[in-house]
Design an enzyme around this catalytic site. Structure first.
Site, PDB file in Angstrom:
ATOM      1  N   CYS A 110       4.172  -0.481  -3.635  1.00 29.99           N
ATOM      2  CA  CYS A 110       2.866  -0.796  -3.030  1.00 29.99           C
ATOM      3  C   CYS A 110       2.910  -1.690  -1.813  1.00 29.99           C
ATOM      4  O   CYS A 110       3.061  -2.888  -1.909  1.00 29.99           O
ATOM      5  CB  CYS A 110       1.870  -1.423  -4.004  1.00 29.99           C
ATOM      6  SG  CYS A 110       0.278  -1.772  -3.244  1.00 29.99           S
ATOM      7  N   CYS A 113      -1.893  -1.578   1.237  1.00 27.26           N
ATOM      8  CA  CYS A 113      -2.751  -2.425   2.067  1.00 27.26           C
ATOM      9  C   CYS A 113      -2.064  -3.754   2.284  1.00 27.26           C
ATOM     10  O   CYS A 113      -2.554  -4.790   1.903  1.00 27.26           O
ATOM     11  CB  CYS A 113      -4.176  -2.541   1.546  1.00 27.26           C
ATOM     12  SG  CYS A 113      -4.320  -2.785  -0.196  1.00 27.26           S
TER      13      CYS A 113
END
Lengths: 205, 119
Positions: A110, A113
């Site tokens: 991840c 963002c």
């Protein structure tokens, strides 16, 4: 640890920092108008992947290998231990160190963002940001590891950690055998970025 | 590309660097840097024009009495980039403003962990 756990972000959505927002705004328009090629930008950025900061994470890992007290502190409170070496992020995000052992291998996913501990790891590699890496790392971590040239014994448990906006992870790789008595500086050279994401191991001497 | 980087070093003062080349404090800084390199490569502006635009932005920062110790170098870099593309008629201010709102909206409706994309 699948993608469906609670990604609590306060209001359910994501946020872009002011600078991320301005960069995305301009970049998307330039790409649309054909002025820049996103693949060419990625290639250029890739040359700097390891150039954000002086590979602070490798110093952190090397210190943890030689200094038992620091290691304990790092595993207890990574943010404070790392800050004590002078490496801090701008957002004050919480950092957790994950210890690899002969029984457990940790791997982090991840950056979609910007959840990437760049103050200690540098720029996220382009592949790390790709949707296929993220979804496959969760479903088939051993398969992804094999592609990175890492084959773990069957009895090693693979744990996949999904960063959130508030919590980022740094993998503490195992110290390679045959490095007894090495200095921190020399050890730091064995610590690759991938070994701190968990898609690699520390280099053998 | 390497020749280009050498040209940047020669023509653009103040690019933060170490012994091996430019350094960045955050991913967006590298993106802003790469965009300028790509635009230059495509002939959108010369390094001299770019240096002048960047110098203009930095001079304004100093006049406003803001901190200018190199830490904000890429913020000024990005401001200069927004300005030079407007001047060259590549991307207007109005377009930038509209697109910015679209990204803000896209971020708001994107659950954390998903890629933020425009519709």
């Amino acid at each position: 640890m699948s993608g469906d756990h609670d990604h609590d972000h306060g209001h359910g959505g994501s946020e872009l920092s002011e600078m991320d927002l301005r960069v995305r705004t301009l970049e998307s328009l330039l790409v649309e108008k054909g002025y820049v090629d996103p693949a060419a930008l990625d290639r250029l950025i890739e040359t700097y992947e390891t150039k954000i900061g002086p590979r602070n994470g490798a110093r952190v890992v090397a210190k943890a290998w030689v200094d038992a007290k620091f290691r304990a502190w790092l595993l207890e409170d990574a943010s404070a231990a790392i800050a004590s070496l002078g490496f801090t992020g701008r957002q004050g995000e919480h950092l957790i160190a994950l210890e690899n052992t002969p029984r457990v291998h940790n791997m982090v996913v991840c950056t979609l963002c910007s959840c990437y501990p760049w103050p200690v790891l540098g720029l996220p590699p382009v592949w790390y940001k790709s949707a296929p890496y993220r979804s496959r790392a969760v479903i088939d971590p051993r398969g992804v590891l094999r592609e990175f040239g890492v084959t773990l014994p069957e009895d090693v448990e693979v744990r996949v950690w999904d960063s959130t906006a508030e919590v980022r992870y740094l993998v503490l790789p195992q110290r390679p055998a045959g490095t007894g008595g090495w200095s921190e500086d020399r050890l730091a050279d064995l610590v690759t970025r991938d070994s701190m994401i968990g898609t690699g191991l520390a280099l053998d001497p | 590309m390497m020749a280009d980087l050498e040209a940047i070093e020669r023509e653009i003062p103040g690019v933060p660097r170490d012994a091996e080349g430019p350094v960045f404090k955050a991913p967006w800084e590298a993106q802003a840097f790469a965009m300028a390199v790509a635009l230059h490569e495509r002939g959108a502006f010369s390094w001299k024009e770019w240096a002048a635009c960047l110098a203009e932005v930095i001079a304004e920062v100093r006049r406003r009495g803001e901190v200018d110790d190199g830490r904000e170098y890429y913020r000024h870099w990005l401001t200069a980039l927004e300005r030079i593309v407007a001047r060259k008629g590549i991307v207007t201010d109005a377009l930038l403003e509209g697109r910015r709102h679209e990204w803000e909206e896209a971020a708001r409706r994107t659950p954390h962990g998903q890629p933020i994309v425009l519709e």
